[in-house]
Design a protein around this motif. Structure first.
Motif, PDB file in Angstrom:
ATOM      1  N   UNK A 183       0.833  -1.206   0.000  1.00 37.43           N
ATOM      2  CA  UNK A 183       0.000   0.000   0.000  1.00 37.43           C
ATOM      3  C   UNK A 183       0.864   1.251   0.000  1.00 37.43           C
ATOM      4  N   UNK A 184       1.910   1.263   0.797  1.00 40.45           N
ATOM      5  CA  UNK A 184       2.821   2.418   0.809  1.00 40.45           C
ATOM      6  C   UNK A 184       3.480   2.572  -0.562  1.00 40.45           C
ATOM      7  N   UNK A 185       3.871   1.462  -1.163  1.00 41.38           N
ATOM      8  CA  UNK A 185       4.442   1.512  -2.504  1.00 41.38           C
ATOM      9  C   UNK A 185       3.457   2.062  -3.524  1.00 41.38           C
ATOM     10  N   UNK A 186       2.188   1.687  -3.388  1.00 43.28           N
ATOM     11  CA  UNK A 186       1.157   2.203  -4.296  1.00 43.28           C
ATOM     12  C   UNK A 186       1.003   3.715  -4.127  1.00 43.28           C
ATOM     13  N   UNK A 187       1.042   4.201  -2.898  1.00 44.34           N
ATOM     14  CA  UNK A 187       0.964   5.647  -2.666  1.00 44.34           C
ATOM     15  C   UNK A 187       2.178   6.361  -3.259  1.00 44.34           C
ATOM     16  N   UNK A 188       3.340   5.745  -3.191  1.00 48.15           N
ATOM     17  CA  UNK A 188       4.540   6.338  -3.789  1.00 48.15           C
ATOM     18  C   UNK A 188       4.418   6.376  -5.312  1.00 48.15           C
ATOM     19  N   UNK A 189       3.887   5.294  -5.907  1.00 48.24           N
ATOM     20  CA  UNK A 189       3.673   5.279  -7.365  1.00 48.24           C
ATOM     21  C   UNK A 189       2.639   6.323  -7.768  1.00 48.24           C
ATOM     22  N   UNK A 239      -8.098  15.030   8.341  1.00 47.52           N
ATOM     23  CA  UNK A 239      -7.284  15.619   7.275  1.00 47.52           C
ATOM     24  C   UNK A 239      -8.188  16.406   6.335  1.00 47.52           C
ATOM     25  N   UNK A 240      -7.597  17.324   5.597  1.00 52.43           N
ATOM     26  CA  UNK A 240      -8.376  18.107   4.640  1.00 52.43           C
ATOM     27  C   UNK A 240      -8.883  17.238   3.491  1.00 52.43           C
ATOM     28  N   UNK A 241      -8.125  16.198   3.146  1.00 51.73           N
ATOM     29  CA  UNK A 241      -8.560  15.209   2.157  1.00 51.73           C
ATOM     30  C   UNK A 241      -8.382  13.845   2.800  1.00 51.73           C
ATOM     31  N   UNK A 242      -9.472  13.103   2.923  1.00 54.51           N
ATOM     32  CA  UNK A 242      -9.439  11.783   3.553  1.00 54.51           C
ATOM     33  C   UNK A 242      -9.954  10.736   2.589  1.00 54.51           C
ATOM     34  N   UNK A 243      -9.217   9.657   2.482  1.00 53.80           N
ATOM     35  CA  UNK A 243      -9.600   8.516   1.662  1.00 53.80           C
ATOM     36  C   UNK A 243      -9.702   7.289   2.554  1.00 53.80           C
ATOM     37  N   UNK A 244     -10.579   6.364   2.196  1.00 54.07           N
ATOM     38  CA  UNK A 244     -10.680   5.078   2.878  1.00 54.07           C
ATOM     39  C   UNK A 244     -11.040   4.019   1.848  1.00 54.07           C
ATOM     40  N   UNK A 245     -10.324   2.901   1.898  1.00 54.25           N
ATOM     41  CA  UNK A 245     -10.537   1.807   0.949  1.00 54.25           C
ATOM     42  C   UNK A 245      -9.742   0.594   1.412  1.00 54.25           C
ATOM     43  N   UNK A 246      -9.937  -0.538   0.751  1.00 56.27           N
ATOM     44  CA  UNK A 246      -9.118  -1.713   1.054  1.00 56.27           C
ATOM     45  C   UNK A 246      -7.754  -1.559   0.384  1.00 56.27           C
ATOM     46  N   UNK A 247      -6.795  -2.303   0.877  1.00 54.12           N
ATOM     47  CA  UNK A 247      -5.469  -2.283   0.285  1.00 54.12           C
ATOM     48  C   UNK A 247      -5.474  -2.767  -1.150  1.00 54.12           C
ATOM     49  N   UNK A 248      -6.243  -3.821  -1.418  1.00 56.83           N
ATOM     50  CA  UNK A 248      -6.324  -4.333  -2.790  1.00 56.83           C
ATOM     51  C   UNK A 248      -6.894  -3.287  -3.745  1.00 56.83           C
ATOM     52  N   UNK A 249      -7.898  -2.524  -3.278  1.00 51.73           N
ATOM     53  CA  UNK A 249      -8.474  -1.483  -4.137  1.00 51.73           C
ATOM     54  C   UNK A 249      -7.474  -0.360  -4.404  1.00 51.73           C
ATOM     55  N   UNK A 250      -6.699   0.025  -3.396  1.00 54.63           N
ATOM     56  CA  UNK A 250      -5.672   1.054  -3.599  1.00 54.63           C
ATOM     57  C   UNK A 250      -4.665   0.587  -4.647  1.00 54.63           C
ATOM     58  N   UNK A 251      -4.147  -0.608  -4.492  1.00 58.66           N
ATOM     59  CA  UNK A 251      -3.160  -1.131  -5.434  1.00 58.66           C
ATOM     60  C   UNK A 251      -3.768  -1.251  -6.832  1.00 58.66           C
ATOM     61  N   UNK A 252      -4.996  -1.730  -6.925  1.00 59.10           N
ATOM     62  CA  UNK A 252      -5.655  -1.871  -8.233  1.00 59.10           C
ATOM     63  C   UNK A 252      -5.881  -0.521  -8.904  1.00 59.10           C
ATOM     64  N   UNK A 253      -6.263   0.491  -8.141  1.00 59.13           N
ATOM     65  CA  UNK A 253      -6.470   1.816  -8.733  1.00 59.13           C
ATOM     66  C   UNK A 253      -5.162   2.405  -9.250  1.00 59.13           C
ATOM     67  N   UNK A 254      -4.116   2.311  -8.466  1.00 54.13           N
ATOM     68  CA  UNK A 254      -2.833   2.878  -8.888  1.00 54.13           C
ATOM     69  C   UNK A 254      -2.296   2.124 -10.098  1.00 54.13           C
TER      70      UNK A 254
END
Length: 115
Positions: free
Chosen positions: A7-13, A69-84
């Motif tokens: 998930x952290x890697x997906x956020x970096x990408x 936070x001013x912008x807040x997201x919530x999702x599963x880890x698989x969804x984060x990786x799939x979106x990125x």
């Protein structure tokens, strides 16, 4: 199930993708806002900033966000990786409730370009 490291890697990408984007996408990402991303299945939250078209993760903590936070997201880890990775469309995931996005009205109007 995606791991915390994946998930952290997906956020970096995602940060890299935003930094190299052009036009409207680059303009929409050029905000200076606090950011949180709660990974619901791992019950972990990444916090940081969206600044100058980049996402900087400053902390990872267990549980939901400790501060709003001013912008807040919530999702599963698989969804984060799939979106990125481009396998899951953010707008469809948001519209179906798989992804939750909370932000001020003006930020939502700017961020809609990213959707």
């Amino acid at each position: 199930m995606a791991t915390t490291q994946e998930c952290r890697g997906a956020l970096e990408r995602l940060s890299d993708n935003l930094a190299t984007a052009n036009g409207d996408v680059r303009g929409a990402a050029a905000l200076d806002r606090s950011l949180s991303c709660h990974i619901t299945d791992l019950d972990v939250t990444f916090t940081g900033r969206l600044e100058n078209g980049r996402i900087t993760v400053t902390d990872t903590s267990p549980g939901p966000p400790r501060e709003k936070a001013q912008i807040s997201l919530a999702m599963t880890g698989d969804d984060l990786v799939s979106m990125v990775d481009g396998a899951l469309n953010f707008a469809k995931a948001w519209g179906s409730g798989r992804v939750r996005l909370e932000a001020g009205f003006r930020d939502l109007l700017r961020l809609r370009t990213l959707l």
